[in-house]
Design a protein around this motif. Structure first.
Motif, mmCIF file in Angstrom:
data_model
loop_
_atom_site.group_PDB
_atom_site.id
_atom_site.type_symbol
_atom_site.label_atom_id
_atom_site.label_comp_id
_atom_site.label_asym_id
_atom_site.label_seq_id
_atom_site.Cartn_x
_atom_site.Cartn_y
_atom_site.Cartn_z
ATOM 1 N N GLY A 12 -39.686 57.894 -33.802
ATOM 2 C CA GLY A 12 -39.579 56.814 -34.765
ATOM 3 C C GLY A 12 -39.049 57.317 -36.089
ATOM 4 N N TYR A 23 -37.131 49.972 -43.586
ATOM 5 C CA TYR A 23 -36.810 49.630 -42.201
ATOM 6 C C TYR A 23 -37.479 50.651 -41.300
ATOM 7 N N TYR A 25 -38.553 51.937 -37.326
ATOM 8 C CA TYR A 25 -38.064 51.863 -35.952
ATOM 9 C C TYR A 25 -38.916 52.731 -35.041
ATOM 10 N N GLY A 26 -38.947 52.358 -33.759
ATOM 11 C CA GLY A 26 -39.681 53.132 -32.770
ATOM 12 C C GLY A 26 -41.162 53.167 -33.080
ATOM 13 N N TYR A 30 -43.913 49.479 -39.744
ATOM 14 C CA TYR A 30 -43.575 48.880 -41.044
ATOM 15 C C TYR A 30 -44.849 48.438 -41.753
#
Length: 280
Positions: A12, A23, A25-26, A30
């Motif tokens: 991530g 932002y 990811y993985g 957030y």
């Protein structure tokens, strides 16, 4: 976008914009966007497992999310805050300013300030001299086996492979290969310095200084030699390790088939074609 940080296992990452948009990811989660800052967001750092992150503004405002713990803001710095890094568990972080001032919080221990370097490159020049001197006294590498078989050509991936000197050694005339290797080890930019002494001039035209008086030469520079050939190219390269008003001290690769220290290089020698200034 002004920063990105990846989790410990690579599964991530988080990225951030100068306006504070995060932002994730993985496996990175957030947790929210910074707001109310001045100077723009300049960096972000995620915890090892992606469960928290910290962001920082150029004015030193720190924003901690998830498992990352807020510990305080840097102050009194110059040059603006440029980056931040959080510990694996989020219990501490360190920020750095544009002039190298380090601020440590939580479980991070302060060890001193970063060195932003100097415009004259004196530290790099000193490293060039020290490394060249060390190789001169290195009895394992300061040797040529057979014809031109040496350590330094192999180390810069030049020359004919598989000569008999040792693993990775290669064979070719190697004064320029030695100079390139030393520059690389010291952190100088060897771009344009290729096999063959001719490259000191032809490959580094922006830093080449013609003339045998060596006006302005400094430790770490390379002297080019032309031994009365019909062409204008260089035949040999020396690394400058000390500069005096009359004599220059050099360390030369492939000089009498060895690394040799010369203390009697006199300014104005007719065989000197000029010198190349190192580029950081």
């Amino acid at each position: 976008m002004v920063g990105i940080s990846v989790t410990a296992d690579g599964q991530g990452y988080v990225a951030v914009s100068g306006a504070g948009q995060v932002y994730a990811y993985g496996s990175a989660v957030y947790r929210g966007n910074p707001s109310g800052f001045t100077g723009g967001i300049v960096g972000i750092s995620v915890t090892a497992d992606g469960q928290g992150y910290v962001a920082v503004s150029g004015a030193g405002q720190v924003y901690a999310y998830g498992s990352a713990v807020y510990r305080g803001n840097p102050s009194g710095f110059t040059g603006g805050i440029k980056g931040i890094s959080v510990t694996a568990d989020g219990q501490g972080y360190a920020a750095v300013s544009g002039t190298g001032q380090v601020y440590a919080y939580g479980t991070v221990r302060y060890w001193g300030n970063g060195d932003p370097g100097s415009d004259d490159g004196s530290a790099t020049r000193s490293r060039v001299a020290a490394i060249a001197q060390a190789e001169f006294t290195n009895t394992v590498r300061n040797v040529e086996i057979g014809v031109n078989c040496n350590f330094y050509s192999g180390a810069v991936n030049q020359g004919a492979p598989a000569c008999s000197g040792g693993p990775g050694w290669r064979a070719e005339a190697w004064c320029a290969d030695f100079a390139k290797w030393v520059w690389q080890q010291a952190g100088a930019n060897p771009a344009g310095l290729n096999p063959g002494a001719v490259s000191i001039r032809n490959g580094r035209t922006s830093t080449w200084h013609s003339g045998s008086t060596l006006s302005g030469i400094q430790v770490g520079d390379l002297i080019g030699w032309n031994f009365n050939d019909t062409d204008s190219g260089n035949d040999h390269v020396s690394i400058v390790v000390a500069v005096g008003p009359t004599f220059i001290t050099t360390i030369d690769g492939n000089y009498s088939d060895r690394i040799t220290k010369r203390t009697d290089v006199i300014r104005g020698n007719a065989s000197i074609s000029g010198y190349a200034t190192m580029t950081l």
